[in-house]
Write an enzyme that holds these catalytic residues in place. Structure first.
Site, mmCIF file in Angstrom:
data_model
loop_
_atom_site.group_PDB
_atom_site.id
_atom_site.type_symbol
_atom_site.label_atom_id
_atom_site.label_comp_id
_atom_site.label_asym_id
_atom_site.label_seq_id
_atom_site.Cartn_x
_atom_site.Cartn_y
_atom_site.Cartn_z
ATOM 1 N N THR A 1 0.827 -1.203 0.000
ATOM 2 C CA THR A 1 0.000 0.000 0.000
ATOM 3 C C THR A 1 0.864 1.257 0.000
ATOM 4 O O THR A 1 1.974 1.266 0.555
ATOM 5 C CB THR A 1 -0.914 0.027 1.242
ATOM 6 O OG1 THR A 1 -1.577 1.296 1.322
ATOM 7 C CG2 THR A 1 -0.128 -0.180 2.521
ATOM 8 N N TYR B 1 -2.034 0.244 9.899
ATOM 9 C CA TYR B 1 -2.227 -0.416 8.601
ATOM 10 C C TYR B 1 -0.966 -0.306 7.753
ATOM 11 O O TYR B 1 -0.426 -1.306 7.262
ATOM 12 C CB TYR B 1 -3.417 0.210 7.879
ATOM 13 C CG TYR B 1 -3.540 -0.177 6.424
ATOM 14 C CD1 TYR B 1 -3.635 -1.516 6.049
ATOM 15 C CD2 TYR B 1 -3.561 0.795 5.425
ATOM 16 C CE1 TYR B 1 -3.738 -1.874 4.711
ATOM 17 C CE2 TYR B 1 -3.676 0.453 4.092
ATOM 18 C CZ TYR B 1 -3.759 -0.882 3.739
ATOM 19 O OH TYR B 1 -3.869 -1.237 2.414
#
Length: 339
Positions: free
Chosen positions: A126, A150
């Site tokens: 990501t 995250y």
């Protein structure tokens, strides 16, 4: 990439293949002639989202016995790893969930994969690994300093992959740093199907088809031209193609690993997306402005020169109107299915 006649293609294991991006990658693999097996625990994925040409196994990637059995039975030669949790604001509230589902589960999967002799691994990473970025596109050479659990959970897995590749000369990997994924398969075979979506475009098209009364814009006081967040939106089918290109490169050049941004190199603000959805839907999308969410950043845009040069990647769906039209068509199809 066109199939090479007569060339044997290895079976590919796709973890999280019943989810949004994973199901599109499964389509890309199958359309290109790769035998494909999917492992998914169906916590957030859907069994019906897996193309029937693929073999489906229900279970968790951290189940060593299940993963090893699947690899042996199907002769798996490569892995595309999508399974994990993906909502950055949620990770701030429940960080242990993300370190369990992303970092710890990936460690278990890697141990199983290495133990069974699989040597090619494509990882769903990501752009959140970068954290707060300077003005302008962010490149793979820039500092990685995630702002959320995250992002940190994904970066930890990237570092595990690098360490495994250093320890095993025959192992290589590609970590793909996604920017904002949107849209749906142009043929209507797959799309985002989860309930309570947090992604902007999914939420906006839900408003367009009457599933929501209004869209909530999280913050209008960012240092951007219109005050709303700017993101680099990439069509999910273009992203799926990147995974196939990555796999092909790993198979052809086992001595190299890669870390690549996946985006178009330009951004659109939240209000620009709302306008685009309104135009495609033929009606205004009502919205309210709320506060910023934990971990939200002002602008995140990819420098995508590396993926263009190393993989000769040329996107097929890189127009906002096209992404919106495919997303809206899929949402309308979901409404018909549930009617």
């Amino acid at each position: 990439m066109a199939s090479d006649a007569g060339r044997h293609k290895p079976t590919i294991l796709v973890t999280g293949g019943a989810g949004y991006i994973g199901s599109h990658a499964v389509l890309e693999l199958l359309d290109d002639g790769y035998p494909t097996v999917v492992i998914d625990n169906l916590v957030t994925g859907f069994r019906w989202a897996v193309d029937p040409r693929a073999h489906f196994v229900q279970g968790a990637v951290e189940d060593d016995a299940l993963v090893r059995k699947t690899i042996r039975e199907h002769g798996v030669g490569g892995v595309l790893h999508f399974a994990g949790s993906t909502v950055a604001p949620e990770s701030v509230i429940d960080p242990l969930k993300y370190y369990r589902n992303n970092t710890a589960a990936s460690r278990s999967l890697l141990e199983s994969v290495i133990g069974e002799g699989v040597r090619h691994f494509v990882f769903s990473s990501t752009a959140a690994v970068y954290g707060i970025t300077e003005d302008g596109p962010v490149s793979e050479r820039d500092r990685v300093e995630p702002e959320t659990p995250y992002g940190r959970s994904k970066l930890m897995t990237e570092r595990m992959l690098a360490d495994v590749a250093a320890a095993h000369d025959e192992f290589n990997y590609c970590a793909l740093r996604y920017f904002n994924v949107a849209g749906a398969d142009a043929l209507g075979r797959a799309g985002p199907s989860g309930i309570g979506a947090t992604h902007l475009m999914k939420a906006a098209v839900e408003v367009a088809v009457g599933k929501r009364e209004a869209l909530t814009i999280h913050g209008d006081d960012f240092a951007t031209p219109d005050g709303t967040g700017v993101r680099d939106y990439i069509h999910v089918s273009d992203l799926a193609r990147v995974h196939l290109l990555a796999l092909e490169r790993l198979l052809a050049d086992p001595g190299r690993s890669h870390v690549l941004n996946c985006g178009y190199g330009r951004g659109h603000s939240v209000l620009e997306v709302v306008t685009a959805v309104s135009e495609v839907a033929g009606r205004p999308i009502p919205y309210i402005v709320g506060g910023r969410r934990p971990g939200d950043l002002g602008s995140v845009i990819a420098d995508n020169q590396r993926i263009k040069s190393e993989f000769a990647w040329r996107p097929r769906y890189d127009e906002l109107a096209v992404i919106v039209a495919d997303a809206l068509r899929w949402e309308q199809e979901l409404v018909r299915r549930r009617a």
